[in-house]
Write a protein that holds these residues in place. Structure first.
Motif, PDB file in Angstrom:
ATOM      1  N   VAL A 266       0.832  -1.209   0.000  1.00  0.00           N
ATOM      2  CA  VAL A 266       0.000   0.000   0.000  1.00  0.00           C
ATOM      3  C   VAL A 266       0.861   1.252   0.000  1.00  0.00           C
ATOM      4  O   VAL A 266       0.575   2.243  -0.687  1.00  0.00           O
ATOM      5  CB  VAL A 266      -0.946  -0.017   1.216  1.00  0.00           C
ATOM      6  N   PHE A 267       1.937   1.239   0.751  1.00  0.00           N
ATOM      7  CA  PHE A 267       2.772   2.434   0.888  1.00  0.00           C
ATOM      8  C   PHE A 267       3.870   2.527  -0.159  1.00  0.00           C
ATOM      9  O   PHE A 267       4.759   3.358  -0.070  1.00  0.00           O
ATOM     10  CB  PHE A 267       3.391   2.465   2.291  1.00  0.00           C
ATOM     11  N   GLN A 268       3.832   1.680  -1.168  1.00  0.00           N
ATOM     12  CA  GLN A 268       4.807   1.773  -2.252  1.00  0.00           C
ATOM     13  C   GLN A 268       4.308   2.739  -3.316  1.00  0.00           C
ATOM     14  O   GLN A 268       3.097   2.850  -3.538  1.00  0.00           O
ATOM     15  CB  GLN A 268       5.027   0.395  -2.900  1.00  0.00           C
ATOM     16  N   PRO A 269       5.194   3.510  -3.996  1.00  0.00           N
ATOM     17  CA  PRO A 269       4.755   4.401  -5.078  1.00  0.00           C
ATOM     18  C   PRO A 269       4.233   3.595  -6.259  1.00  0.00           C
ATOM     19  O   PRO A 269       4.533   2.412  -6.412  1.00  0.00           O
ATOM     20  CB  PRO A 269       6.037   5.157  -5.446  1.00  0.00           C
ATOM     21  N   GLY A 270       3.455   4.252  -7.093  1.00  0.00           N
ATOM     22  CA  GLY A 270       2.861   3.574  -8.241  1.00  0.00           C
ATOM     23  C   GLY A 270       3.814   3.373  -9.389  1.00  0.00           C
ATOM     24  O   GLY A 270       3.438   2.768 -10.389  1.00  0.00           O
ATOM     25  N   HIS A 271       5.031   3.904  -9.307  1.00  0.00           N
ATOM     26  CA  HIS A 271       6.012   3.718 -10.374  1.00  0.00           C
ATOM     27  C   HIS A 271       7.218   2.940  -9.847  1.00  0.00           C
ATOM     28  O   HIS A 271       7.403   2.818  -8.641  1.00  0.00           O
ATOM     29  CB  HIS A 271       6.490   5.092 -10.902  1.00  0.00           C
ATOM     30  N   ILE A 272       7.989   2.432 -10.770  1.00  0.00           N
ATOM     31  CA  ILE A 272       9.181   1.661 -10.393  1.00  0.00           C
ATOM     32  C   ILE A 272      10.288   2.624  -9.990  1.00  0.00           C
ATOM     33  O   ILE A 272      10.627   3.562 -10.738  1.00  0.00           O
ATOM     34  CB  ILE A 272       9.636   0.783 -11.571  1.00  0.00           C
ATOM     35  N   LEU A 273      10.856   2.419  -8.830  1.00  0.00           N
ATOM     36  CA  LEU A 273      11.929   3.289  -8.347  1.00  0.00           C
ATOM     37  C   LEU A 273      13.227   2.980  -9.088  1.00  0.00           C
ATOM     38  O   LEU A 273      13.516   1.825  -9.404  1.00  0.00           O
ATOM     39  CB  LEU A 273      12.130   3.076  -6.848  1.00  0.00           C
ATOM     40  N   PRO A 274      14.014   4.014  -9.393  1.00  0.00           N
ATOM     41  CA  PRO A 274      15.293   3.778 -10.091  1.00  0.00           C
ATOM     42  C   PRO A 274      16.271   3.038  -9.185  1.00  0.00           C
ATOM     43  O   PRO A 274      16.246   3.194  -7.968  1.00  0.00           O
ATOM     44  CB  PRO A 274      15.780   5.202 -10.410  1.00  0.00           C
ATOM     45  N   THR A 275      17.130   2.256  -9.815  1.00  0.00           N
ATOM     46  CA  THR A 275      18.136   1.499  -9.059  1.00  0.00           C
ATOM     47  C   THR A 275      19.493   2.184  -9.047  1.00  0.00           C
ATOM     48  O   THR A 275      20.388   1.744  -8.343  1.00  0.00           O
ATOM     49  CB  THR A 275      18.286   0.098  -9.663  1.00  0.00           C
ATOM     50  N   MET A 276      19.691   3.230  -9.876  1.00  0.00           N
ATOM     51  CA  MET A 276      20.949   3.973  -9.884  1.00  0.00           C
ATOM     52  C   MET A 276      20.703   5.397 -10.349  1.00  0.00           C
ATOM     53  O   MET A 276      19.697   5.695 -11.021  1.00  0.00           O
ATOM     54  CB  MET A 276      21.974   3.276 -10.783  1.00  0.00           C
ATOM     55  N   THR A 277      21.653   6.251 -10.014  1.00  0.00           N
ATOM     56  CA  THR A 277      21.557   7.656 -10.420  1.00  0.00           C
ATOM     57  C   THR A 277      22.017   7.800 -11.868  1.00  0.00           C
ATOM     58  O   THR A 277      22.679   6.899 -12.410  1.00  0.00           O
ATOM     59  CB  THR A 277      22.436   8.534  -9.521  1.00  0.00           C
ATOM     60  N   PRO A 278      21.698   8.925 -12.528  1.00  0.00           N
ATOM     61  CA  PRO A 278      22.189   9.141 -13.904  1.00  0.00           C
ATOM     62  C   PRO A 278      23.712   9.071 -14.011  1.00  0.00           C
ATOM     63  O   PRO A 278      24.255   8.575 -14.993  1.00  0.00           O
ATOM     64  CB  PRO A 278      21.655  10.534 -14.253  1.00  0.00           C
ATOM     65  N   GLU A 279      24.405   9.571 -12.967  1.00  0.00           N
ATOM     66  CA  GLU A 279      25.862   9.523 -12.998  1.00  0.00           C
ATOM     67  C   GLU A 279      26.365   8.083 -12.971  1.00  0.00           C
ATOM     68  O   GLU A 279      27.304   7.715 -13.690  1.00  0.00           O
ATOM     69  CB  GLU A 279      26.445  10.309 -11.805  1.00  0.00           C
ATOM     70  N   GLN A 280      25.695   7.262 -12.129  1.00  0.00           N
ATOM     71  CA  GLN A 280      26.104   5.856 -12.065  1.00  0.00           C
ATOM     72  C   GLN A 280      25.834   5.152 -13.382  1.00  0.00           C
ATOM     73  O   GLN A 280      26.624   4.323 -13.835  1.00  0.00           O
ATOM     74  CB  GLN A 280      25.358   5.156 -10.923  1.00  0.00           C
ATOM     75  N   TRP A 281      24.718   5.477 -14.014  1.00  0.00           N
ATOM     76  CA  TRP A 281      24.378   4.858 -15.300  1.00  0.00           C
ATOM     77  C   TRP A 281      25.418   5.222 -16.363  1.00  0.00           C
ATOM     78  O   TRP A 281      25.857   4.384 -17.138  1.00  0.00           O
ATOM     79  CB  TRP A 281      22.993   5.326 -15.747  1.00  0.00           C
ATOM     80  N   ALA A 282      25.836   6.496 -16.383  1.00  0.00           N
ATOM     81  CA  ALA A 282      26.825   6.948 -17.362  1.00  0.00           C
ATOM     82  C   ALA A 282      28.166   6.235 -17.142  1.00  0.00           C
ATOM     83  O   ALA A 282      28.834   5.823 -18.095  1.00  0.00           O
ATOM     84  CB  ALA A 282      27.003   8.459 -17.265  1.00  0.00           C
ATOM     85  N   GLU A 283      28.557   6.106 -15.869  1.00  0.00           N
ATOM     86  CA  GLU A 283      29.820   5.412 -15.577  1.00  0.00           C
ATOM     87  C   GLU A 283      29.767   3.950 -16.047  1.00  0.00           C
ATOM     88  O   GLU A 283      30.737   3.420 -16.589  1.00  0.00           O
ATOM     89  CB  GLU A 283      30.114   5.464 -14.072  1.00  0.00           C
ATOM     90  N   GLU A 284      28.636   3.284 -15.829  1.00  0.00           N
ATOM     91  CA  GLU A 284      28.493   1.894 -16.253  1.00  0.00           C
ATOM     92  C   GLU A 284      28.555   1.771 -17.764  1.00  0.00           C
ATOM     93  O   GLU A 284      29.188   0.850 -18.308  1.00  0.00           O
ATOM     94  CB  GLU A 284      27.166   1.329 -15.718  1.00  0.00           C
ATOM     95  N   GLN A 285      27.908   2.704 -18.482  1.00  0.00           N
ATOM     96  CA  GLN A 285      27.939   2.679 -19.946  1.00  0.00           C
ATOM     97  C   GLN A 285      29.355   2.905 -20.474  1.00  0.00           C
ATOM     98  O   GLN A 285      29.774   2.280 -21.456  1.00  0.00           O
ATOM     99  CB  GLN A 285      26.986   3.746 -20.505  1.00  0.00           C
ATOM    100  N   MET A 286      30.111   3.808 -19.825  1.00  0.00           N
ATOM    101  CA  MET A 286      31.491   4.053 -20.248  1.00  0.00           C
ATOM    102  C   MET A 286      32.373   2.841 -19.961  1.00  0.00           C
ATOM    103  O   MET A 286      33.258   2.504 -20.742  1.00  0.00           O
ATOM    104  CB  MET A 286      32.046   5.297 -19.525  1.00  0.00           C
ATOM    105  N   ARG A 287      32.106   2.138 -18.834  1.00  0.00           N
ATOM    106  CA  ARG A 287      32.878   0.951 -18.514  1.00  0.00           C
ATOM    107  C   ARG A 287      32.649  -0.150 -19.541  1.00  0.00           C
ATOM    108  O   ARG A 287      33.577  -0.885 -19.908  1.00  0.00           O
ATOM    109  CB  ARG A 287      32.490   0.429 -17.117  1.00  0.00           C
ATOM    110  N   LEU A 288      31.419  -0.236 -20.044  1.00  0.00           N
ATOM    111  CA  LEU A 288      31.093  -1.232 -21.059  1.00  0.00           C
ATOM    112  C   LEU A 288      31.511  -0.804 -22.457  1.00  0.00           C
ATOM    113  O   LEU A 288      31.394  -1.577 -23.400  1.00  0.00           O
ATOM    114  CB  LEU A 288      29.586  -1.535 -21.040  1.00  0.00           C
TER     115      LEU A 288
END
Length: 346
Positions: A266-288
């Motif tokens: 009941v107390f969960q938001p109606g959308h899926i919460l992100p698992t990482m920040t935009p900065e973390q996503w960019a670092e992962e993409q650069m690593r790959l």
């Protein structure tokens, strides 16, 4: 002559039994197996005594000084070492293990004297502590390869000798021992003896290593027995706490679990919460390697000239294909293939 005859008989009987052990289906702990082991040891011990009494081998001689007929007797200590390790007698386990190792020590000492051991063999024998896993594995692979190669040569020599004897018996040569010797001379017999010794060295090195480990373990057991008054007593098991009580899952427990689960949803938001920040996503993409790193040079623009040449080649191929099709249609007007059909001649 009588001594040589009885020595040969003792050796051949022991060797025959030894070879049979490698192909037997008997259990090593069975009475029949142990009886044959002791019989082989008795026969070969008698042969060893004959060799020592008549001083067939000397510390001052070299391999070439040993006659071909006596060369095979170098195997006596090897056979005795392996056979002694097969004796099952719990009261004399450590004593038998040490005796088996002593026989192999004598065998390897003689082989070293006559320069029958390789540099790698000597390294393995003189190693004080156990080798690491990688070294042990490499040595096993090298020994297995060497054993296969020597066995192949030995098998070929034995087949050659058997063929010579068969032909002599069938009268193809003459039927006498002298004729057998013409097909298989003393040098061939010497090669068989030396190849058999080499196979025994390769196998003996593995058995020697296992014997040393067994002796260390048995000595440790004997030490523990002495410390405990002559008997080896196992340590009592650690006391355990009271056994956990069985849990009965009731309907109320299941309903309570479902209520908690629904409350959390009941107390969960109606959308899926992100698992990482935009900065973390960019670092992962650069690593790959999917995004360029900040320090990377910008990618070079495509070579316009090469692209144009590629396009021109494609256009030229299409043009030639259309031109060929037009030429074919000019040479073959519509309906030309039906002019001679009987339908049009009605």
């Amino acid at each position: 002559a009588n001594m040589a005859h009885s020595l040969g008989e003792l050796f051949e009987h022991g060797q025959e039994l030894f070879v049979d052990f490698e192909n037997t289906d008997l259990s090593s702990s069975s009475d029949e197996y142990q009886k044959l082991v002791r019989e082989a040891i008795t026969s070969l011990s008698g042969a060893s005594e004959c060799v020592e009494n008549n001083r067939l081998f000397s510390v001052n001689e070299e391999l070439d000084d040993i006659t071909t007929a006596h060369l095979r007797f170098l195997l006596i200590d090897y056979y005795l070492g392996i056979l002694t390790s097969k004796v099952v007698d719990p009261a004399f386990h450590l004593q038998n293990a040490k005796q088996a190792k002593a026989y192999l020590d004598a065998f390897f000492q003689r082989c070293e004297q006559y320069k029958l051991l390789s540099k790698e063999d000597l390294t393995t024998l003189r190693r004080e502590a156990a080798a690491d896993a990688a070294t042990t594995r490499a040595e096993k692979i090298a020994r297995a390869k060497r054993e296969r190669e020597v066995n192949a040569l030995l098998k070929a020599k034995l087949e050659m000798r058997a063929e010579g004897r068969k032909r002599a018996e069938q009268g193809h040569v003459g039927g006498g021992q002298d004729d057998v010797d013409e097909l298989f001379d003393e040098e061939d017999e010497r090669q068989i003896a030396l190849l058999t010794i080499q196979v025994s060295i390769t196998k003996g090195l593995q058995d020697y290593s296992l014997m040393k480990q067994e002796i260390e373990m048995l000595e440790q057991v004997e030490k523990m027995k002495r410390e405990q008054g002559g008997r080896l007593r196992m340590a009592p098991p650690e006391p355990r706490g009271p056994a956990p009580k069985p849990v009965t899952i009731t309907r109320e427990m299941i309903m309570q679990s479902k209520r908690i689960q629904l409350q959390q949803q009941v107390f969960q938001p109606g959308h899926i919460l992100p698992t990482m920040t935009p900065e973390q996503w960019a670092e992962e993409q650069m690593r790959l390697g999917l995004l360029p790193s900040p320090g990377d040079a910008p990618p070079e623009p495509p070579n316009k000239k090469e692209e144009d040449e590629f396009d021109e080649d494609e256009l030229e191929a299409d043009r030639r294909k259309k031109s060929a099709w037009d030429d074919w249609k000019d040479d073959n007007p519509k309906g030309a293939g039906n002019k001679n059909d009987h339908y049009f001649k009605r």
